[in-house]
Motif scaffolding. Structure first.
Motif, PDB file in Angstrom:
ATOM      1  N   THR A   1      -1.464  -7.491   7.100  1.00  0.00           N
ATOM      2  CA  THR A   1      -1.871  -6.129   6.751  1.00  0.00           C
ATOM      3  C   THR A   1      -0.679  -5.261   6.372  1.00  0.00           C
ATOM      4  O   THR A   1      -0.789  -4.373   5.517  1.00  0.00           O
ATOM      5  CB  THR A   1      -2.628  -5.482   7.921  1.00  0.00           C
ATOM      6  OG1 THR A   1      -1.806  -5.535   9.103  1.00  0.00           O
ATOM      7  CG2 THR A   1      -3.943  -6.199   8.193  1.00  0.00           C
ATOM      8  N   TYR A   2       0.476  -5.521   6.975  1.00  0.00           N
ATOM      9  CA  TYR A   2       1.686  -4.747   6.688  1.00  0.00           C
ATOM     10  C   TYR A   2       1.952  -4.653   5.180  1.00  0.00           C
ATOM     11  O   TYR A   2       2.264  -3.585   4.652  1.00  0.00           O
ATOM     12  CB  TYR A   2       2.878  -5.425   7.374  1.00  0.00           C
ATOM     13  CG  TYR A   2       4.194  -4.716   7.196  1.00  0.00           C
ATOM     14  CD1 TYR A   2       4.655  -3.833   8.163  1.00  0.00           C
ATOM     15  CD2 TYR A   2       4.986  -4.941   6.080  1.00  0.00           C
ATOM     16  CE1 TYR A   2       5.870  -3.189   8.004  1.00  0.00           C
ATOM     17  CE2 TYR A   2       6.195  -4.291   5.908  1.00  0.00           C
ATOM     18  CZ  TYR A   2       6.636  -3.423   6.876  1.00  0.00           C
ATOM     19  OH  TYR A   2       7.832  -2.778   6.707  1.00  0.00           O
ATOM     20  N   GLY A   3       1.847  -5.786   4.495  1.00  0.00           N
ATOM     21  CA  GLY A   3       2.209  -5.813   3.086  1.00  0.00           C
ATOM     22  C   GLY A   3       1.288  -4.985   2.219  1.00  0.00           C
ATOM     23  O   GLY A   3       1.743  -4.278   1.305  1.00  0.00           O
ATOM     24  N   TRP A   4      -0.015  -5.062   2.479  1.00  0.00           N
ATOM     25  CA  TRP A   4      -0.932  -4.259   1.679  1.00  0.00           C
ATOM     26  C   TRP A   4      -0.803  -2.775   2.009  1.00  0.00           C
ATOM     27  O   TRP A   4      -0.934  -1.928   1.118  1.00  0.00           O
ATOM     28  CB  TRP A   4      -2.360  -4.751   1.903  1.00  0.00           C
ATOM     29  CG  TRP A   4      -2.607  -6.099   1.287  1.00  0.00           C
ATOM     30  CD1 TRP A   4      -2.473  -6.442  -0.031  1.00  0.00           C
ATOM     31  CD2 TRP A   4      -3.015  -7.290   1.972  1.00  0.00           C
ATOM     32  NE1 TRP A   4      -2.770  -7.774  -0.203  1.00  0.00           N
ATOM     33  CE2 TRP A   4      -3.117  -8.327   0.997  1.00  0.00           C
ATOM     34  CE3 TRP A   4      -3.324  -7.596   3.297  1.00  0.00           C
ATOM     35  CZ2 TRP A   4      -3.497  -9.626   1.318  1.00  0.00           C
ATOM     36  CZ3 TRP A   4      -3.705  -8.894   3.619  1.00  0.00           C
ATOM     37  CH2 TRP A   4      -3.787  -9.893   2.638  1.00  0.00           C
ATOM     38  N   LEU A   5      -0.528  -2.453   3.268  1.00  0.00           N
ATOM     39  CA  LEU A   5      -0.321  -1.056   3.629  1.00  0.00           C
ATOM     40  C   LEU A   5       0.887  -0.476   2.900  1.00  0.00           C
ATOM     41  O   LEU A   5       0.812   0.590   2.274  1.00  0.00           O
ATOM     42  CB  LEU A   5      -0.139  -0.920   5.139  1.00  0.00           C
ATOM     43  CG  LEU A   5      -1.354  -1.212   6.010  1.00  0.00           C
ATOM     44  CD1 LEU A   5      -0.957  -1.318   7.478  1.00  0.00           C
ATOM     45  CD2 LEU A   5      -2.425  -0.145   5.821  1.00  0.00           C
ATOM     46  N   VAL A   6       2.014  -1.162   2.976  1.00  0.00           N
ATOM     47  CA  VAL A   6       3.222  -0.692   2.299  1.00  0.00           C
ATOM     48  C   VAL A   6       3.030  -0.730   0.784  1.00  0.00           C
ATOM     49  O   VAL A   6       3.402   0.208   0.066  1.00  0.00           O
ATOM     50  CB  VAL A   6       4.440  -1.545   2.712  1.00  0.00           C
ATOM     51  CG1 VAL A   6       5.668  -1.194   1.872  1.00  0.00           C
ATOM     52  CG2 VAL A   6       4.752  -1.343   4.201  1.00  0.00           C
TER      53      VAL A   6
ATOM     54  N   ALA B   1      -0.585 -14.800  -6.025  1.00  0.00           N
ATOM     55  CA  ALA B   1      -1.155 -13.578  -5.460  1.00  0.00           C
ATOM     56  C   ALA B   1      -0.045 -12.645  -4.991  1.00  0.00           C
ATOM     57  O   ALA B   1       0.992 -13.085  -4.498  1.00  0.00           O
ATOM     58  CB  ALA B   1      -2.081 -13.919  -4.303  1.00  0.00           C
ATOM     59  N   VAL B   2      -0.279 -11.352  -5.133  1.00  0.00           N
ATOM     60  CA  VAL B   2       0.680 -10.352  -4.662  1.00  0.00           C
ATOM     61  C   VAL B   2       0.308  -9.992  -3.227  1.00  0.00           C
ATOM     62  O   VAL B   2      -0.597  -9.196  -2.985  1.00  0.00           O
ATOM     63  CB  VAL B   2       0.679  -9.111  -5.569  1.00  0.00           C
ATOM     64  CG1 VAL B   2       1.617  -8.041  -5.008  1.00  0.00           C
ATOM     65  CG2 VAL B   2       1.090  -9.490  -6.988  1.00  0.00           C
ATOM     66  N   VAL B   3       0.997 -10.618  -2.288  1.00  0.00           N
ATOM     67  CA  VAL B   3       0.815 -10.352  -0.860  1.00  0.00           C
ATOM     68  C   VAL B   3       2.184  -9.887  -0.353  1.00  0.00           C
ATOM     69  O   VAL B   3       3.028 -10.706  -0.022  1.00  0.00           O
ATOM     70  CB  VAL B   3       0.335 -11.604  -0.103  1.00  0.00           C
ATOM     71  CG1 VAL B   3       0.062 -11.273   1.365  1.00  0.00           C
ATOM     72  CG2 VAL B   3      -0.910 -12.187  -0.757  1.00  0.00           C
ATOM     73  N   PRO B   4       2.428  -8.590  -0.305  1.00  0.00           N
ATOM     74  CA  PRO B   4       3.787  -8.097  -0.049  1.00  0.00           C
ATOM     75  C   PRO B   4       4.315  -8.373   1.356  1.00  0.00           C
ATOM     76  O   PRO B   4       5.462  -8.057   1.654  1.00  0.00           O
ATOM     77  CB  PRO B   4       3.658  -6.587  -0.288  1.00  0.00           C
ATOM     78  CG  PRO B   4       2.426  -6.423  -1.108  1.00  0.00           C
ATOM     79  CD  PRO B   4       1.507  -7.510  -0.658  1.00  0.00           C
ATOM     80  N   ALA B   5       3.468  -8.978   2.197  1.00  0.00           N
ATOM     81  CA  ALA B   5       3.924  -9.399   3.521  1.00  0.00           C
ATOM     82  C   ALA B   5       4.314 -10.858   3.551  1.00  0.00           C
ATOM     83  O   ALA B   5       4.892 -11.313   4.540  1.00  0.00           O
ATOM     84  CB  ALA B   5       2.827  -9.156   4.562  1.00  0.00           C
ATOM     85  N   ALA B   6       4.002 -11.630   2.476  1.00  0.00           N
ATOM     86  CA  ALA B   6       4.113 -13.077   2.646  1.00  0.00           C
ATOM     87  C   ALA B   6       4.380 -13.899   1.400  1.00  0.00           C
ATOM     88  O   ALA B   6       4.835 -15.031   1.525  1.00  0.00           O
ATOM     89  CB  ALA B   6       2.837 -13.611   3.304  1.00  0.00           C
ATOM     90  N   THR B   7       4.107 -13.404   0.195  1.00  0.00           N
ATOM     91  CA  THR B   7       4.249 -14.263  -0.976  1.00  0.00           C
ATOM     92  C   THR B   7       5.502 -13.952  -1.788  1.00  0.00           C
ATOM     93  O   THR B   7       5.517 -14.090  -3.013  1.00  0.00           O
ATOM     94  CB  THR B   7       3.007 -14.220  -1.896  1.00  0.00           C
ATOM     95  OG1 THR B   7       2.801 -12.883  -2.344  1.00  0.00           O
ATOM     96  CG2 THR B   7       1.786 -14.754  -1.183  1.00  0.00           C
TER      97      THR B   7
END
Length: 378
Positions: free
Chosen positions: A159-164, A242-248
């Motif tokens: 969730t961190y990545g999508w929030l930021v 995929a753009v997953v700013p916490a993991a990809t």
């Protein structure tokens, strides 16, 4: 002249090679900048079982080592005066929560420091949705906090990545992957790094391989569960794109070490400044700490987008100073900055080990070797 002399580099290289020989990795990279100069840039092993040789340019999935890239993109907007750490998320993203609710009081600072309470969502088990940014954001808008915001330090794995990322998109008007390239990757010449593979890029990323459980050290009370299952979606091209700013995050150890060398030097590298020294200080100051993280079940010290050193569980060295900061990624990668020693360090592998002990132990061996050599040179 580098403070890591030839003998130091040979000893660290021998340790790096030894870890490969005994099977702690399948393939690996190690890069270290000292005083702004690339002192080590190592690679070895294979890109997958029976695969080709891992080189210094082999790209890897970085898992949660992506989070600081997203965070620094947001910090750059704070530097510009476009938002503040104590702004409420709804001030920039009105659909995030209904006014008058507890969720509506969540601040940017709480998001960055893993104290927002939104530790999980339906997205955790839905990698099929990760490529749909709108669906991910709408899911977070409909998700209630697990913990009372601001009351508990609890890691936000995805969730961190999508929030930021959505905060960046709302404030800058630019998708996070583009904003990160503009604010971080391009200025620092991190030519092999991005958040998600772009459509024109081939999927030549190293294959992740999970190891059998090492039962002498495994602590079932810590971590994110079965790491082989958690890692499996990241071997698919759909998730890597995929753009997953916490993991990809996709990249190399050399690029990651450049990033941390910049932050160790107060936000400037080779004449290029990505953050003011004041913002680097704010971003890396301790915000929350716990003896039992609400998600991972282990000690944690959180700054604004970074893990701080000084715990028995951090991967930055056996006796890491508390001022060291960085991040690790799902038993496969770790990067950190030591501003006192002026060091940027990154270790990346495609051999996923249980993160609460095995990965920390192997990362600490390399970190200790670097730190001991530098202290000996003083």
């Amino acid at each position: 002249m580098s403070r890591l002399d030839r003998a130091d580099r040979e000893r660290i290289t021998a340790l790096f090679d030894r870890q490969l020989e005994v099977g702690l990795h399948h393939g690996a990279q190690l890069a270290v900048f000292v005083d702004g100069e690339l002192a080590l840039d190592l690679a070895g092993g294979v890109t997958e079982p029976n695969g080709s040789e891992t080189t210094r340019d082999t790209r890897h999935v970085l898992f949660s080592c992506t989070k600081p890239y997203a965070a620094v993109t947001l910090h750059a907007l704070v530097d510009d005066g476009d938002l503040g750490y104590d702004d409420r998320v709804v001030d920039h993203w009105p659909e995030f929560a209904d006014e008058g609710t507890t969720k509506a009081e969540i601040t940017v600072r709480q998001v960055l420091s893993h104290t927002a309470g939104l530790t999980q969502s339906e997205l955790d088990a839905r990698p099929d949705l990760w490529a749909d940014w709108v669906a991910c954001i709408e899911t977070l808008e409909a998700t209630d906090p697990v913990y009372q915001p601001g009351e508990r330090a609890a890691y936000h794995p995805l969730t961190y990545g999508w929030l930021v990322g959505e905060l960046v998109r709302r404030v800058a008007g630019t998708p996070i992957e583009e904003a990160a390239a503009e604010r971080v990757f391009d200025p620092l010449e991190m030519v092999d790094t991005g958040i998600g593979l772009q459509s024109h890029e081939p999927d030549d990323v190293a294959t992740l391989v999970a190891f059998d459980e090492f039962d002498r050290c495994h602590d079932p009370g810590e971590g994110l569960g079965d790491y082989s299952q958690v890692a499996a979606p990241f071997n698919t091209t759909a998730v890597r794109r995929a753009v997953v700013p916490a993991a990809t995050g996709i990249g190399t150890a050399r690029d990651m070490a450049r990033f941390y060398a910049c932050l160790a030097n107060g936000g400037e590298f080779e004449g290029t400044r990505i953050l003011s020294a004041e913002t680097v200080e704010a971003a890396t100051t301790l915000e929350a700490e716990t003896d039992a993280d609400g998600t991972l079940g282990r000690p944690g010290r959180f700054a604004l987008g970074f893990w701080k050193g000084g715990t028995a569980a951090d991967p930055y060295g056996s006796l890491t100073p508390e001022y060291v900061f960085g991040h690790a990624g799902l038993g496969s990668s770790v990067g950190w900055a030591d501003p006192e020693l002026n060091v940027g360090f990154a270790s990346v592998t495609n051999g996923v080990r249980e993160g609460s002990y095995e990965h920390v132990a192997r990362a600490r061996q390399l970190a200790d070797a670097v730190r001991v050599a530098l202290h000996r040179s003083e």
